[in-house]
Scaffold this motif. Structure first.
Motif, PDB file in Angstrom:
ATOM      1  N   MET A   1       0.887  -1.085   0.010  1.00 26.36           N
ATOM      2  CA  MET A   1      -0.020  -0.228   0.025  1.00 26.36           C
ATOM      3  C   MET A   1       0.908   1.133   0.195  1.00 26.36           C
ATOM      4  N   LEU A   2       0.298   2.473  -0.287  1.00 24.94           N
ATOM      5  CA  LEU A   2       1.050   3.654  -0.392  1.00 24.94           C
ATOM      6  C   LEU A   2       0.781   4.376   0.399  1.00 24.94           C
ATOM      7  N   ILE A   3       1.679   5.000   1.260  1.00 26.62           N
ATOM      8  CA  ILE A   3       1.177   6.143   2.408  1.00 26.62           C
ATOM      9  C   ILE A   3       2.010   7.251   2.016  1.00 26.62           C
ATOM     10  N   VAL A   4       1.176   8.206   2.013  1.00 27.91           N
ATOM     11  CA  VAL A   4       2.036   9.795   1.444  1.00 27.91           C
ATOM     12  C   VAL A   4       1.982  10.605   2.917  1.00 27.91           C
ATOM     13  N   VAL A   5       3.014  11.234   3.154  1.00 30.90           N
ATOM     14  CA  VAL A   5       3.183  11.998   4.229  1.00 30.90           C
ATOM     15  C   VAL A   5       3.374  13.472   3.584  1.00 30.90           C
ATOM     16  N   LEU A  66      -7.953   5.911  -0.903  1.00 32.52           N
ATOM     17  CA  LEU A  66      -7.723   6.453   0.402  1.00 32.52           C
ATOM     18  C   LEU A  66      -8.550   5.867   1.643  1.00 32.52           C
ATOM     19  N   ARG A  67      -7.904   5.456   2.520  1.00 29.23           N
ATOM     20  CA  ARG A  67      -8.787   4.261   3.566  1.00 29.23           C
ATOM     21  C   ARG A  67      -8.459   5.327   4.891  1.00 29.23           C
ATOM     22  N   VAL A  68      -7.652   5.854   5.128  1.00 31.79           N
ATOM     23  CA  VAL A  68      -7.178   6.578   6.433  1.00 31.79           C
ATOM     24  C   VAL A  68      -6.317   7.758   6.287  1.00 31.79           C
ATOM     25  N   GLY A  88     -16.187   7.233   4.011  1.00 31.99           N
ATOM     26  CA  GLY A  88     -15.865   6.200   4.965  1.00 31.99           C
ATOM     27  C   GLY A  88     -14.332   6.012   5.236  1.00 31.99           C
ATOM     28  N   ILE A  89     -13.846   7.055   5.381  1.00 30.32           N
ATOM     29  CA  ILE A  89     -12.264   7.003   5.267  1.00 30.32           C
ATOM     30  C   ILE A  89     -12.142   7.325   6.777  1.00 30.32           C
ATOM     31  N   GLY A  90     -10.890   6.611   7.445  1.00 30.39           N
ATOM     32  CA  GLY A  90     -10.931   6.719   9.002  1.00 30.39           C
ATOM     33  C   GLY A  90      -9.989   7.871   9.056  1.00 30.39           C
ATOM     34  N   LEU A  91      -9.985   8.317  10.243  1.00 26.83           N
ATOM     35  CA  LEU A  91      -9.360   9.513  10.817  1.00 26.83           C
ATOM     36  C   LEU A  91      -8.534   9.011  12.004  1.00 26.83           C
ATOM     37  N   VAL A  92      -7.237   9.268  12.244  1.00 24.70           N
ATOM     38  CA  VAL A  92      -6.352   9.062  13.422  1.00 24.70           C
ATOM     39  C   VAL A  92      -5.710  10.583  13.736  1.00 24.70           C
ATOM     40  N   THR A  93      -5.942  10.557  15.059  1.00 26.76           N
ATOM     41  CA  THR A  93      -5.359  11.921  15.469  1.00 26.76           C
ATOM     42  C   THR A  93      -4.377  11.501  16.806  1.00 26.76           C
ATOM     43  N   ALA A  94      -3.539  12.729  17.032  1.00 28.32           N
ATOM     44  CA  ALA A  94      -2.563  12.548  18.098  1.00 28.32           C
ATOM     45  C   ALA A  94      -3.356  12.158  19.516  1.00 28.32           C
ATOM     46  N   LEU A 306      -4.344   0.014   8.222  1.00 30.29           N
ATOM     47  CA  LEU A 306      -3.952  -0.645   6.838  1.00 30.29           C
ATOM     48  C   LEU A 306      -3.960  -2.104   7.204  1.00 30.29           C
ATOM     49  N   ALA A 307      -3.256  -2.575   8.255  1.00 28.35           N
ATOM     50  CA  ALA A 307      -3.146  -4.084   8.259  1.00 28.35           C
ATOM     51  C   ALA A 307      -4.690  -4.547   8.489  1.00 28.35           C
ATOM     52  N   ALA A 308      -5.603  -3.987   9.222  1.00 31.23           N
ATOM     53  CA  ALA A 308      -6.916  -4.627   9.422  1.00 31.23           C
ATOM     54  C   ALA A 308      -7.456  -4.540   7.936  1.00 31.23           C
ATOM     55  N   LEU A 309      -7.247  -3.647   7.146  1.00 35.24           N
ATOM     56  CA  LEU A 309      -7.934  -3.712   5.873  1.00 35.24           C
ATOM     57  C   LEU A 309      -7.514  -4.853   4.864  1.00 35.24           C
ATOM     58  N   SER A 310      -6.033  -5.268   5.026  1.00 36.73           N
ATOM     59  CA  SER A 310      -5.595  -6.052   4.541  1.00 36.73           C
ATOM     60  C   SER A 310      -5.683  -7.366   4.811  1.00 36.73           C
ATOM     61  N   VAL A 311      -6.395  -7.723   5.674  1.00 37.90           N
ATOM     62  CA  VAL A 311      -7.083  -9.331   6.133  1.00 37.90           C
ATOM     63  C   VAL A 311      -8.413  -9.190   5.741  1.00 37.90           C
ATOM     64  N   ARG A 312      -9.032  -8.348   5.330  1.00 33.92           N
ATOM     65  CA  ARG A 312     -10.517  -8.276   5.173  1.00 33.92           C
ATOM     66  C   ARG A 312     -10.734  -9.096   3.926  1.00 33.92           C
TER      67      ARG A 312
END
Length: 312
Positions: A1-5, A66-68, A88-94, A306-312
């Protein structure tokens, strides 16, 4: 998967991403190039940002995979939350990783105003010995008013109480038996009452349409002439023109602003020439310790999503 920062990411974030096995595009200046950002997110599964990247509905439309989204902080005014939810895109905050840093900044700001050791140091180095002028005042016995009594506000309250301050607060989402009033002894009052009674007012609310210019000319006029305003939340919460006017006219003693409505602060801003304002470049939550915690928390959870998405 591609992660953009698209912005700066402190260690150990880059190391954790590099070891994850995912494809990584890490460019701290990417937020400055909207077109390239749009091209990259078109193939991205995750996007990690700070506060400069505008995660708009338009950008999300260009990112079908995009998933998160990971936010390296807690302010969400640069992210279209409705657009995230609708897609349906997840959000992670600090989630409080920088709360200690912000609370300590507020204490440092209050001590700067009351004791101003830098001015005393400069005076001595200039060959002076101005003991009467530079004695300062105390925090003990003073009243701290919190505009927002959430996680950061509560941490500020505990530290202020250790200095012998009384703490009052305004927060429409806090009930009389919640932790802040029941366990910390914070007296909950209306916003007008907090502004009128506090010796120091510290702002800890998110920026939203409801809080934009919450502290306008009318509300600033409620504050005591010797009071101090500290803003570590978002610049738009305080009407800067009204603040400068109040300070210049002597209706307010001093302000410490870590955030401004436009960042970086424009050269023509009247805040620059106002001697009753102390300005810092949005660093309250930017200690090395807080950035390490933020980086680890956000990157770890993005990878877990992302790991959770890959095992679905």
């Amino acid at each position: 998967m591609l992660i953009v920062v698209s912005e700066w990411l402190a260690s150990p974030g880059p190391e954790l991403l590099a070891a994850s096995g995912h494809t990584l595009c890490f460019d701290p200046m990417l937020w400055r190039d909207p077109e390239r950002l749009r091209e990259l997110v078109a193939e991205a599964d995750a996007l990690i940002v700070r506060n400069q990247t505008r995660v708009t509905a338009s950008l999300l439309e260009a990112a079908p995979r995009l998933r998160v989204v990971g936010r390296l902080g807690v302010g969400l005014d640069n992210i279209d939350l409705e657009a995230l939810q609708s897609r349906g895109i997840g959000l992670v905050t600090a989630r409080n990783a920088n709360a200690i840093a912000v609370a300590e900044y507020v204490m440092a700001a209050m001590l700067q105003v009351t004791r101003n050791l830098a001015a005393a140091d400069a005076s001595v180095r200039a060959g002076k010995w101005e003991r009467e002028r530079l004695g300062g005042t105390e925090l003990w016995g003073r009243t701290l008013g919190l505009v927002g009594v959430g996680e950061i506000g509560r941490r500020v309250a505990r530290r202020a109480q250790a200095f012998g301050m009384s703490v009052i607060g305004y927060d429409p989402f806090i009930g009389p038996y919640d932790y802040a009033p029941a366990e910390l002894g914070i007296r909950l009052l209306s916003l007008s009452e907090v502004l009128a009674q506090a010796d120091v007012v510290s702002v800890h609310v998110p920026l939203s349409p409801e809080t934009y210019h919450l502290l306008d000319a009318e509300r600033l006029a409620l504050m005591r002439p010797q009071a101090v305003l500290i803003n570590t939340a978002r610049g738009g919460i305080v009407d800067e023109s009204a603040l400068v006017e109040a300070l210049t006219a002597g209706r307010l003693r001093y302000a410490v602003l870590d955030v401004t409505e436009e960042e970086p602060l424009p050269a023509e801003s009247p805040l620059r020439s106002c001697s009753a304002v102390l300005l810092t470049p949005h660093i309250a939550g930017l200690t090395a310790d807080a950035q390490e915690r933020t980086s680890r928390l956000v990157v770890t959870e993005v990878l877990q999503r992302l790991a959770a998405l890959s095992v679905r």
